[in-house]
Enzyme design. Structure first.
Site, short mmCIF file in Angstrom:
data_model
loop_
_atom_site.label_atom_id
_atom_site.label_comp_id
_atom_site.label_asym_id
_atom_site.label_seq_id
_atom_site.Cartn_x
_atom_site.Cartn_y
_atom_site.Cartn_z
N HIS A 209 -9.67 1.19 -1.36
CA HIS A 209 -9.61 1.79 -0.04
C HIS A 209 -11.02 1.72 0.56
CE1 HIS A 209 -5.77 3.27 -1.35
NE2 HIS A 209 -5.61 4.10 -0.35
N GLU B 190 -11.25 3.57 5.90
CA GLU B 190 -10.20 4.44 6.45
C GLU B 190 -10.91 5.52 7.26
OE1 GLU B 190 -8.09 6.69 3.46
OE2 GLU B 190 -6.37 7.10 4.78
N ASP C 135 1.80 3.93 2.82
CA ASP C 135 0.77 4.78 2.21
C ASP C 135 1.39 5.96 1.44
OD1 ASP C 135 -1.86 5.37 1.56
OD2 ASP C 135 -2.42 6.14 3.53
N ASP C 136 1.70 7.05 2.14
CA ASP C 136 2.29 8.25 1.52
C ASP C 136 3.47 8.70 2.39
OD1 ASP C 136 0.09 8.91 -0.58
OD2 ASP C 136 -1.01 8.57 1.28
N HIS D 293 1.31 4.86 -2.40
CA HIS D 293 0.95 5.72 -3.55
C HIS D 293 2.25 6.37 -3.99
CE1 HIS D 293 -3.38 5.45 -2.52
NE2 HIS D 293 -2.88 5.28 -1.30
N HIS E 248 0.87 -1.19 0.00
CA HIS E 248 0.00 0.00 0.00
C HIS E 248 0.90 1.23 0.00
CE1 HIS E 248 -3.83 2.09 1.78
NE2 HIS E 248 -3.15 2.91 0.99
N1 ADE Z 1 -4.54 8.83 -1.86
C1 ADE Z 1 -3.30 8.81 -1.39
N2 ADE Z 1 -3.30 8.40 -0.12
C2 ADE Z 1 -4.58 8.11 0.22
C3 ADE Z 1 -5.23 7.64 1.37
N3 ADE Z 1 -4.58 7.36 2.49
N4 ADE Z 1 -6.56 7.49 1.35
C4 ADE Z 1 -7.25 7.79 0.24
N5 ADE Z 1 -6.69 8.24 -0.87
C5 ADE Z 1 -5.36 8.40 -0.90
ZN ZN Z 2 -3.76 4.79 0.50
#
Ligand code: ADE
Ligand code: ZN
Length: 332
Positions: A195, A198, A276-277, A17, A15
Site C-alpha cells: 500500500h 493512499e 478493499d474492505d 482484505h 485488492h
Molecule cells: N487494511 C485494511 N484496509 C486497509 C487500507 N485501505 N489501507 C491500509 N491498510 C488496510
Molecule cells: Zn487495502
C-alpha cells in the site's frame, strides 16, 4: 445498460482484505458462537459506526471487529462468505490479502488463520470455479523485526502464498522501513505488493517503486501529484489497485467524481478497480465499478479496459490471463 455490462464482464479482484469482508451479520453470529460480547447490539448500531474521517478511524474498528475470529471454522466461514459474494459479481479470480499479525498477537495460531482461509479457497475453486491467490500482509505500524518473525513463523506455508503485502497505518511508516524484509521476500520468490500513496505522500509511492521494486502498488492515488512518477509508472506498467468506495469512505477523496481512475486510464496506467474492505465501505466490486462509472462517466470501452486490466495486472500465469481476456471479449 452499464450495470448489465459490468455484471457480464469477468473480473479479477486484486485488492481485498479478507478481514475487511466481515459483514456485521456474520460478526454477530460468530460472536455468539464464540461467546464474545460485541460493542454494538444491532446491525444498525454497527453500520452507524462505519463512518470514518480517515484511515486510522477505520483501522481501529477493523482490528476490533476481527477479534471475534478465533477458530479455523471462523476463518473458513469468513472467506467462504466473501467468495460467494464475489461469484455473484462475476469475479473469476481473487488475490486476497490477510493480516496474520492481527490474529497471532491476540493468541490465534498462524495455522488456524491460514488453514481456515485456504480451505475456503479450495472450496471456491472446486464449487464456484473461482481461482484465489493468498497474499500475506505485514502490518506497517509494527516493526520490521516483527515482520521477519512472521516470515519465519509462516515458513511451512510459504508455497501457499503468491506474495506479500504491506498495510495498516501509512503515515510515518514509509516503504523504506521494510527494505530488508522486502529484499528477503524477493529472494524467497514472492511477488511484492505494498500500500502506498493512499494517505501517504507521492514520495512513498516513489520509494515503493524505485527503492523496494514492488510488482504492484495498492491504491497509489497520490502518485498523480508527481507527473514524473506517473510517467515512470506508465513506462514500467506497474499496476495500481484503486479502490474507489474505500477512497470515498476514508476521505482520501471528498466525492467519487474526484476518483483518479478515469485520469489514470487516460494516462495509460494499468489501473484496476477493487473493493478493499467491502463490508465497511458500502460495496463489493460490482458496486465499485457501477458507482465509479456513474460518477466519472466512464464509457463502455473504459469499463472493458478495467476488466482487462484486472487480469493483466494479476499474478496468474500468462496462459490463464489469455483465457480470461478472451472471455472478456466474448462477454463485451
Ligand atoms: N487494511 C485494511 N484496509 C486497509 C487500507 N485501505 N489501507 C491500509 N491498510 C488496510
Ligand atoms: Zn487495502
Amino acid at each position: 445498460m452499464q450495470t448489465d455490462l459490468i455484471q457480464r464482464l469477468p473480473k479479477a479482484e486484486l485488492h481485498l482484505h479478507i478481514e475487511g469482508s466481515f459483514e456485521p451479520e456474520l460478526m454477530m453470529a460468530l460472536a455468539e458462537r464464540n461467546r464474545i460480547t460485541l460493542p454494538f447490539k444491532t446491525l444498525e448500531d454497527a453500520r452507524a459506526a462505519y463512518n470514518f474521517s480517515n484511515l486510522q478511524e477505520f483501522l481501529d474498528l477493523y482490528y476490533q471487529g476481527m477479534q471475534v475470529l478465533r477458530t479455523e471454522e471462523d476463518f473458513f466461514d469468513l472467506t467462504w462468505a466473501y467468495l460467494q459474494r464475489a461469484e455473484a459479481d462475476n469475479v473469476r479470480h481473487v488475490e486476497m490479502f490477510y493480516d496474520p499479525q492481527a490474529h497471532t498477537e491476540r493468541g490465534v495460531p498462524f495455522g488456524v488463520v491460514t488453514d481456515g482461509i485456504l480451505a475456503a479457497i479450495k472450496k471456491g475453486e472446486q464449487e464456484l470455479g473461482i481461482s484465489s491467490y493468498l497474499i500475506m500482509s505485514f502490518l506497517r505500524h509494527l516493526s520490521e523485526e516483527d515482520g521477519f518473525d512472521l516470515l519465519v513463523q509462516s515458513e511451512p506455508w510459504h508455497d501457499k502464498f503468491i506474495g506479500v503485502g504491506l498495510d495498516s497505518s501509512e503515515m510515518g511508516h514509509p516503504p523504506l522501513k521494510f527494505e530488508r524484509l522486502y529484499q528477503r521476500c524477493r529472494e524467497l520468490g514472492f511477488k511484492l505488493c505494498m500500500h502506498a500513496g493512499e494517505e501517504g505522500p507521492p514520495s512513498y509511492v516513489r520509494e515503493a517503486l524505485l527503492d523496494i521494486g514492488v510488482d504492484r502498488i495498492d491504491h497509489g492515488n497520490r502518485c498523480m501529484e508527481d507527473p514524473e512518477l506517473v510517467s515512470m509508472i506508465r513506462e514500467m506498467q506497474i499496476p495500481l489497485t484503486n479502490c474507489p468506495l474505500s477512497n470515498l469512505s476514508l476521505c482520501v477523496i471528498d466525492d467519487l467524481k474526484q476518483s483518479p481512475v478515469k485520469a489514470q486510464l487516460e494516462a495509460g496506467l494499468l489501473v484496476t478497480v477493487n473493493s478493499d474492505d467491502p463490508a465497511y465501505f458500502g460495496g463489493y466490486i460490482g458496486r465499485n465499478y457501477e458507482q465509479t462509472a456513474a460518477a466519472l462517466g466512464l464509457s463502455d470501452q473504459q469499463l472493458i479496459q478495467l476488466a482487462r486490466n484486472s487480469f493483466t495486472a494479476s499474478f496468474l500465469p500468462e496462459a490463464n490471463k489469455q483465457r480470461h481476456l478472451a472471455a472478456i471479449e466474448t462477454a463485451a
